[in-house]
Design an enzyme around this catalytic site. Structure first.
Site, PDB file in Angstrom:
ATOM      1  N   GLU A  89      28.982  75.771 -99.812  1.00  0.00           N
ATOM      2  CA  GLU A  89      27.853  74.992 -99.334  1.00  0.00           C
ATOM      3  C   GLU A  89      28.366  73.745 -98.600  1.00  0.00           C
ATOM      4  OE1 GLU A  89      24.104  75.005-101.980  1.00  0.00           O
ATOM      5  OE2 GLU A  89      24.940  72.998-102.204  1.00  0.00           O
ATOM      6  N   GLY A 220      13.362  41.209 -73.126  1.00  0.00           N
ATOM      7  CA  GLY A 220      12.848  42.246 -74.012  1.00  0.00           C
ATOM      8  C   GLY A 220      12.962  41.958 -75.487  1.00  0.00           C
ATOM      9  N   LYS A 221      13.186  40.694 -75.872  1.00  0.00           N
ATOM     10  CA  LYS A 221      13.326  40.356 -77.291  1.00  0.00           C
ATOM     11  C   LYS A 221      12.043  40.627 -78.063  1.00  0.00           C
ATOM     12  CE  LYS A 221      14.348  36.091 -76.397  1.00  0.00           C
ATOM     13  NZ  LYS A 221      14.255  36.188 -74.926  1.00  0.00           N
ATOM     14  N   THR A 222      10.914  40.153 -77.514  1.00  0.00           N
ATOM     15  CA  THR A 222       9.625  40.334 -78.195  1.00  0.00           C
ATOM     16  C   THR A 222       9.267  41.809 -78.276  1.00  0.00           C
ATOM     17  OG1 THR A 222       8.877  38.170 -77.415  1.00  0.00           O
ATOM     18  CG2 THR A 222       7.186  39.714 -78.145  1.00  0.00           C
TER      19      THR A 222
END
Length: 1027
Positions: A89, A220-222
């Site tokens: 397995e 583009g942080k927010t």
């Protein structure tokens, strides 16, 4: 039959999780509890039951279920390894884990990772029953590999299973949530960014995590914080996303406090656009305010706010790649993921202008949506002169928050210093009276500049914004900074210079010289002037001479008839750089009372002042003079000088007279190239940190009695016979090159600070380094007379390069952390002693040495071993398997046998010219990863070479279907060369089933190559290769 939870599952997989465990150990306790907890979180889980559906082979079902699962949890208990079922397995799980779609997490229930890795203790006892089974080797390898994967250990929770299970389930919930979350169709590149931040949280779920997201305005942080909030919010009792902290807090912070959920449970809190520390102190003052497991996400443009608040996890937001930017722009401009036909090139121009800034991309995409091609062209042309207002307003918020000095530094970078080396920019700014180091650091923390590879950078839109601030409201001749060539030419040609101009850079292109000088005379408050000769730069590779920022800068020409005009420099000048200065002296009218930095490269300067004038430059701190005519310099004229570089160039040129006053108390750096001095006395220079001298006539160097601050000493091309550096206790860097008469080097018994030692082309016969506990790099080559070398214990030494010495013995047994060792052309070297344990050794290269035996000791991290032209080498001793050795090259040695079983992951094997090599042990799959093999002129082969080609190149890193090329020639039996055999010779190409081909090669070279007695078997192996 499988039990599974009944939730929705990831679209690519039938199950979220596959549980692998030893039933008799854990099925009715730990596994039951874990399975129930996974169900409660709606995580689809496969757990094989004791009852198996009739007519169904469980092994097939298991293989299918493993492949249909995203995550694997392997619960290792004491008896796990006793079950061949579990081990098979595990093999299938590790096979899937090697793809990018699956992830394995080992859980060490009542065993240690080391027990699994090495099959010792209870695990070793359980595994012992399998020792004689065919798959034992594969099982061992799988156990070792999985033990090296990060997972969970029960002992880390002091045996508390409930707490242990909660950690596992919460980690998987986070992973699955990141995969399954629905992201707004207009967001791009978000999944990777979300996963990077979530993965940084680790597996500890009882901590309060504070995460900072930092970067440029509009970057583009927010958006990223909102996406993470949406991803994780389902797990929290209390959650709040507080926007625009910067703006709202101007009125009152009290209204924001009421939005923070402190309801007794763990919370998810986002504080967006924070710009002052006091905002964090009021809203998220201390982790103890929040329950364990809470996450506080803070977005800001100012990294220092996060640092000051003690935030440990800080992520700099990545701007969009070109591919991501095209995708995002197309969503807004065309409502689809790619540009419509005919707009591809225009779209690329827009994206290039945006330079990865999401805000600009969205605004331009929305603005251009539905417009015709001519309108697009007009809009792009307009952007070259008129910045995008919406973006500029957003970016200017960061500028407004700066104090006055930092605003000035920002404008200097935007107009002049972008692209400069950091240290050069610091010198220029300090010359103008700024505290440059702290100022640049503040700008970097506020995401207004970047420092990449020690060079100042700035986003194009920030640069545009800064230049726009300088241009506002005033005509060009009243701008504080001038950088535009056309504007400068117009100002100078029309005699419109004013005292408002403080900084100017100009690359002259044909303006009348008299008009130019007349214009300069009116710039009475000019602080900063950078001048360059157009003709000078046209004859050289500009990128090698000056920073790559000519598109933003201008330079003033000296392409004039200098006998007709004299230069004029305003007395207010603090920084003057003139590359290609074509005069012999500074102008007599120039008082230079404020001059702090003077740089003149590739100039005609002979000395500072004409006719021996003794005009003292009291404020001068940095001086760089470079030119073919430089003959003399008087340090007495620069009493406060800190850095001096004098460089002569051209045949027969060189500094012949250097006057040193009795003391130069502030001198920190002295670089002199092209020295024609025969004797040089440093006098009293107590603060000297750097001394670099290069020249062919120097025979005497008088150092100060003590050089306590000397850190770096470079000497080259001198006639020195002896060098005494015993009184330089803080020396870190010593480089003595091509001083061909140097016979004596006196070093201190203890070189406690020495980090780098580079000796080239000296006449030394002996060298004793002494105690050098911080030495990291040692380079000795071309010291052809060196017969005796001693090195004390050097625990930090990682790099050694030794060439062309007369050493017979090299003892490196006291260098335990060696990473790279290069030895070549030491034709007398018969003994090499390495530490028994070289744990960090990565590369060992020996070329043209005389030793017969090489014992490389325990080297588990060795990746490359090259033994070239070691004609006397008869024995190579490897203590243990070199699991990481991927490249092995041994040529022209006397080795008779080699065991490839000790190098199971070899990729490149070259044994050319090892004529005595008759036995090569090649276990099954030892060549499974091979991409290059050359056995020409060994093992009896006239030629045998094998290469995997990718796009026509030997390269294992390029993706795609490879083509294998095989050359083969055998003319005689290596054991019975007198017997006549048919000649085997062919070249073949293979596109498929390369594993079968490498197995055939393994078989051929490991069966024993007596083609006489095993001709049938041998021929069959050849045919398998040739097909």
């Amino acid at each position: 039959m499988a039990s599974s939870s009944t939730s929705s599952v990831h679209k690519s997989f039938k199950y979220d999780v596959f549980l692998s465990f030893r039933g008799e150990d854990t099925r009715k306790n730990f596994i039951d509890h874990l399975y129930y907890a996974l169900q409660q979180k709606s995580i689809s889980t496969y757990k094989d039951d004791e009852k198996i559906k009739k007519g169904k082979r469980i092994s097939d079902e298991l293989k299918e279920s493993i492949a249909d699962s995203k995550f694997f949890i392997i619960v290792f208990s004491k008896n796990y390894a006793s079950s061949s079922w579990c081990l098979n397995e595990l093999l299938k799980i590790m096979e899937c884990h090697k793809t990018t779609e699956h992830t394995v997490y080992p859980v060490f229930y009542d065993v240690e990772p080391s027990e699994i890795r090495n099959q010792i203790g209870a695990v070793g006892e359980a595994f012992a029953k399998h020792e004689n089974e065919e798959a034992a080797g594969k099982w061992r390898k799988a156990l070792k590999e999985v033990a090296d994967v990060a997972g969970w250990e029960l002992k880390n929770t002091d045996g508390h299973e409930a707490k242990f299970i909660r950690q596992i389930v919460e980690k998987l919930s986070l992973e699955l949530r990141a995969i399954n979350v629905r992201i707004d169709k207009n967001l791009v590149g978000m999944e990777t960014r979300i996963n990077d931040i979530i993965s940084s949280l680790g597996t500890a779920s009882d901590d309060v995590h504070m995460i900072g997201i930092w970067g440029i305005g509009g970057g583009g942080k927010t958006t990223l914080a909102r996406a993470i909030f949406n991803t994780l919010s389902f797990q929290f009792e209390g959650k709040s996303f507080i926007e625009n902290v910067r703006e709202v807090s101007k009125a009152s912070l009290n209204s924001l406090q009421s939005q923070i959920p402190l309801n007794g449970g763990k919370v998810l809190l986002v504080l967006d656009d924070v710009d002052y520390l006091n905002q964090l102190e009021v809203l998220a003052g201390d982790p103890s305010w929040f329950k364990p497991g809470s996450i506080i996400i803070i977005t800001t443009r100012d990294e220092q706010v996060l640092v000051a608040h003690g935030v440990k996890l800080i992520h700099n937001v990545n701007l969009l790649s070109d591919k991501e930017a095209i995708w995002l722009f197309s969503r807004y401009a065309f409502g689809k993921e790619i540009p419509v036909q005919g707009y591809e090139e225009l779209s690329r121009h827009v994206v290039c202008y945006a330079a990865g800034l999401p805000l600009t991309i969205k605004v331009l995409g929305s603005f251009l949506c539905g417009k015709s091609k001519p309108e697009w062209v007009d809009a792009l042309a307009r952007l070259k002169t008129i910045p995008l207002e919406e973006t500029q307003k957003k970016l200017e918020l960061s500028y407004i928050s700066l104090d006055e000095e930092h605003k000035e530094i920002f404008l200097d970078v935007a107009t002049i210093l972008k692209g400069w080396l950091k240290n050069s920019a610091i010198g220029a700014l300090e010359s103008c009276g700024f505290y440059a180091r702290i100022g640049l650091r503040v700008l970097e923390q506020k995401s207004l500049i970047t420092i990449d590879g020690e060079r100042l950078g700035m986003h194009d839109h920030l640069q545009e914004m800064g230049r726009n601030i300088v241009r506002r409201s005033n005509p060009p001749n009243k701008h504080s900074r001038l950088w535009d060539r056309k504007e400068i030419e117009d100002i100078l040609a029309n005699d419109m210079g004013t005292k408002a101009t403080r900084c100017m850079k100009f690359y002259y292109r044909g303006l009348d010289r008299q008009i130019s000088m007349k214009g300069l005379r009116k710039m009475t408050e000019l602080w900063f002037l950078d001048v360059a000769d157009q003709e000078f730069y046209s004859n050289r590779d500009i990128n090698k001479i000056i920073p790559n920022f000519l598109n933003a800068l201008g330079f003033l020409c000296c392409n004039w008839k200098f006998n007709e005009v004299h230069p004029y420099f305003p007395d207010a000048l603090r920084y003057l750089r003139w590359d290609g200065y074509n005069f012999s002296y500074l102008p007599k009218s120039f008082q230079a009372n404020n001059l702090v930095s003077l740089e003149m490269s590739y100039s005609n300067i002979v000395q500072l002042w004409e006719r021996g004038e003794k005009k003292v430059l009291n404020k001068l701190r940095f001086l760089h003079l470079h030119g073919k005519n430089l003959r003399t310099f008087d340090l007495g004229l620069t009493p406060n000088l800190e850095t001096l570089t004098l460089q002569s160039n051209g045949y027969g040129s060189g500094l012949v007279e250097l006057y040193m006053p009795g003391e130069c108390l502030k001198l920190r750096s002295l670089n002199i190239y092209g020295v024609k001095l025969r004797m040089f006395d440093l006098g009293l220079t107590p603060n000297l940190e750097k001394l670099w001298l290069s020249g062919g006539d120097l025979v005497e160097l008088h150092m100060p009695h003590t050089c306590l601050n000397l850190i770096s000493l470079h000497l080259s091309l001198s006639n020195l016979r002896t060098l005494d550096i015993r009184l330089t206790p803080n020396l870190e860097d010593l480089d003595v090159a091509n001083c061909n008469d140097l016979e004596e080097l006196h070093m201190a018994d203890e070189c406690l600070k020495l980090r780098s030692l580079h000796l080239v082309g000296l006449k030394l016969r002996t060298l004793d380094i002494g105690s050098s506990p911080n030495l990291k790099s040692l380079d000795l080559h071309g010291c052809n007379d060196l017969e005796e070398f001693h090195i004390a214990e050097s625990p930090m030494l990682t790099f050694i390069k030794i060439e062309c010495l007369k050493l017979r013995t090299l003892d490196l047994s006291l260098v335990p952390n060696l990473n790279q060792l290069f030895l070549s052309e030491c034709k007398s070297l018969v003994e090499l002693h390495l530490p028994h344990r070289c744990i960090n050794l990565d590369t060992l290269q020996c070329i043209d040495l005389k030793f017969r035996t090489l014992d490389i000791g325990l080297t588990p991290n060795l990746s490359a071993l090259y033994l070239k032209d070691c004609y006397d080498l008869e024995q190579l001793q490897l203590v243990d398997q070199c699991q990481k050795l991927v490249s092995l090259k041994i040529s022209h040695s006397k080795l008779r046998t080699l065991d490839l079983g000790l190098t199971p992951n070899i990729k490149k094997l070259d044994l050319r010219g090892c004529y005595n090599l008759l036995k090569l042990h090649a276990p099954v799959e030892c060549l499974k990863d091979i991409v290059a093999l050359d056995l020409t002129s060994c093992l009896g082969f006239s030629s045998l070479s094998f290469y995997k080609l990718y796009d026509g190149r030997v390269n294992e890193l390029v993706e795609g279907d490879p083509l294998a090329m095989l050359h083969f020639t055998l003319q005689s039996c290596p054991f019975h060369p007198e017997n006549h055999l048919p000649e085997f010779k062919f070249k073949s190409f293979h596109k498929e089933d390369l594993s079968s081909l490498t197995r055939s090669i393994e078989k051929l070279i490991s069966e024993g190559l007596c083609a006489c007695t095993k001709l049938e078997t041998f021929s069959r192996s050849i045919c398998e290769l040739q097909r």
